[in-house]
Design an enzyme around this catalytic site. Sequence first.
Site, PDB file in Angstrom:
ATOM      1  CB  CYS A  88      65.479   3.558  53.106  1.00  7.76           C
ATOM      2  SG  CYS A  88      64.337   2.204  53.361  1.00  7.76           S
ATOM      3  CG  HIS A 463      65.808  -4.798  57.720  1.00  5.08           C
ATOM      4  ND1 HIS A 463      65.066  -5.550  58.614  1.00  5.08           N
ATOM      5  CD2 HIS A 463      64.934  -4.375  56.770  1.00  5.08           C
ATOM      6  CE1 HIS A 463      63.808  -5.586  58.208  1.00  5.08           C
ATOM      7  NE2 HIS A 463      63.706  -4.874  57.107  1.00  5.08           N
ATOM      8  CG  HIS A 471      64.265   3.103  57.718  1.00  2.00           C
ATOM      9  ND1 HIS A 471      64.109   3.744  56.512  1.00  2.00           N
ATOM     10  CD2 HIS A 471      65.149   3.842  58.438  1.00  2.00           C
ATOM     11  CE1 HIS A 471      64.867   4.827  56.502  1.00  2.00           C
ATOM     12  NE2 HIS A 471      65.511   4.903  57.652  1.00  2.00           N
TER      13      HIS A 471
END
Length: 895
Positions: A88, A463, A471
């Site tokens: 990601c 973040h 993530h």
Amino acid sequence: VIDLTGDDKDDLQRAIALSLEESSRAFRETGITDEEQAISRVLEASIAENKASLKRTHTEVWSDSPNPHDRKRIDNCPVGLKNVGNTCWFSAVIQSLFNLLEFQRLVLNYSPPARVLDLPRNQKEHRNLPFMQELRNLFSLMVGSKRKYVDPSRAVEILKDAFKSSESQQDVSEFTHKLLDWLEDAFQMKAEEDSVGEKPKNPMVELFYGRFLAVGVLEGKKFENTEMFGQYPLQVNGFKDLHECLEAAMVEGEIESLHSAENSARSGQEHWFTELPPVLTFELSRFEFNQALGRPEKIHNKLEFPSMLYMDRYMDRNREITRIKREEIRRLKEHLTLLQQRLERYLSYGSGPKRFPLADVLQYAMEFASTPTAAQQQRVPVHKPFTQSRLPPDLPMHPAPRHITEEELRVLEGCLHRWRSEVENDTRDLQGSITRIHRTIELMYSDKSMMQVPYRLHAVLVHEGQANAGHYWAYIYDPHQRCWMKYNDISVTKSSWEELVRDSFGGYRNASAYCLMYINDKKPFLIEEEFDKETGQILSGMDKLPPDLKHYVKEDNEQFDKEIEEWDAMQARKAQQEKLALAAAAVSAAPSSTSTSSSSPQPMSIESSPPDNTVPQQDPEYLEQPSPTNDLKHLQEDTERAISRAAAEQEERHPEVLLNAAIKLEYARLLRFAQEDTPPEMDYRLHHVIVYFIQNEAPKKILERTLLTQFADRNLAFDERCKSIMQVARAKLDLIKPEEVNMDEYEMWHQDYRNFRETTVLMVTGLELFQKSNYVEALMYLIYSYQYNKELLLKGLYRGHNDELLGFYRRECLLKLNEQAAAMFESGEEPEVTTGLGIMNELVVPCIPLLLAHDTEKDLLAVEDMRNRWCSYLGQEMECESLRKSPPVGYFWRF
């Protein structure tokens, strides 16, 4: 957790007052509310406890939908990037760079140096050039693909050796540096080949790198040198906004020595930007290593940043004027500190642990002095029969002076009134002075001369999680649609500045920005589309791509089109097979008289108890069953109504107070519904899950969390009156500890309620079909609803519906179907006989064991009736060919 029982209004009000008082005092001292501190502590604890859970949640590999239509790009929506396992971070960074159209053009039009095609490659060339080609391929797909998202696996694979882990911010920042280094090297090789006798210009350096002048004193000796920078690092801890971070980063040590003519032994330095890059990137350091715990921890402090940033105050050409303004700000802040200390003495007066505003203290003293004396008040005797043997002296109704003369009272009231007025005036003057100083500081750099270097926010990389797991996603501004877009792996959606602020500023949720990308607002070429030199038209889509990439994207699109065609063909075959199967079943199992009506069935209600012998002759009433969409709409309306009532009844406007009041009002309303004795057509259990829970005596904690979840619905954010209450509710949900509410038990109760609603749908559908004499389809719905309802009733009387009622309609439906099959059999016509035997064989006989399983008298009689009906045919002559092949009585021997 909110107590829903008991009359604790006075205690609640006192607790709220104390909480607000403590929160107000803490906020004045630290600038951070108790709620924010509590949430931060809980998040820190949660981070440490749920590391493994976070990894599982946020690092999953996206699995493709088997239906390619689900993966089809809609119009010209931006293309997402598939998460191929802990990637990601890759999506967030690449999307931010891709949406810099100048950078996008540089990558798409890059061609490797001609000399490397013939010469052996060194390590950089062996690594950088293949990566550049894969990045070009990836960018070309992001421009012209027909897919909603594309796979970046090949580019990621080449980067694997560049970092050890992909789960911490430190590694992501390292990756971004590494990525820019590789791109710089690749473009440098090309620049050196293209430049003949000139100093090569690297477009990556021109785009992302700037310079600053370091001016300072080291052990009494002055120095001055120029340095280059790419991503500019900024500390977050201890600062409230981006300008404070920058001020701290630009000034280090004892700066007074820089401006002093004396040869001081002090050391310090200032940074002054001499050249800013078109793309200015700030790296926010939100992680620090906890020596005591031996692990990195995330900093959750709130840090604000503007959408438009003016960099004039940090430029070398404005050095002198900035120093003057900084000195003025320093002086103002010192004066501000003194004023705030003086104001605090007025607002928190007293020498004990509890302090109060001085104006209130004087008011309380005036009220005490003005109260009728003890002798003037009506006395009420206080009796304590178990603790005393004689009556105590009479006590006054209210605290009051024992003795006070009118002259004493007049003098005292005059003094207290004058003192209170003086205190209020002094407080207002202090607050006014503090407000003016704050405003002066805010406007210190607002003159036009200090607003000549504008930078607009282009991208925010976010973040969520902890130091070692989490993530990543990105918010990127779309200048053409004039809105923010959220790039979250394969999902690309429209967003807003408000959502960006919520996810990026930090301090409240476990998410915050770790990288800010600003672009020079005076250089529009950074985000402008390219024009065709011949036609003057904007180049878009495939027209942007050079020939080799056009061919690459065209092949991928053709492959995707073929995938769609194969899927559609497969679905068409399946649909044809199902159509043929249904037609065959209809011919063999359902006579024309039992076909389903083409008109849409209407929802119906059922009587509380069935007749003894016959099906009810009258048409049933209607039972309303809201659709899921209507359910959500009604639930939101009920929530907003409770909040409005609470706001009307409560004088205190604090969101937490209103939330508690609204929840109590909503619970009281639902409790009344749960206690009402209503007919089936007004079953309030279908209106709200709490009614179902109350009637089935669900644990109090389950009720509380469910109601809190109702008031934490994100849809309430669209109503400004409800938004703050929703935010408090969400914060309270986050604060509920696992040991306080068993989430397995909580989910079990909600699953039971979902099963109850599904059973209701099956039941009502079956009854609708029964009333339309469509017994073939009705039987299936009634059989399943009876079985599911039986499972619910095993847990409690109010978990499901009346089982006798459902059993009656199931039994009657089977008898009706058997009667139809028998009538066809008796007709003697071969097609009718075949159809009748098919109904008996496929439907009647398999359902008879279900009646026998429950062993009720009426079910047993029904089975006996059906068996005798078919056994009576033994004496008939079997003239029909199909009858000779398949005698009916054999089906009943097993029973």
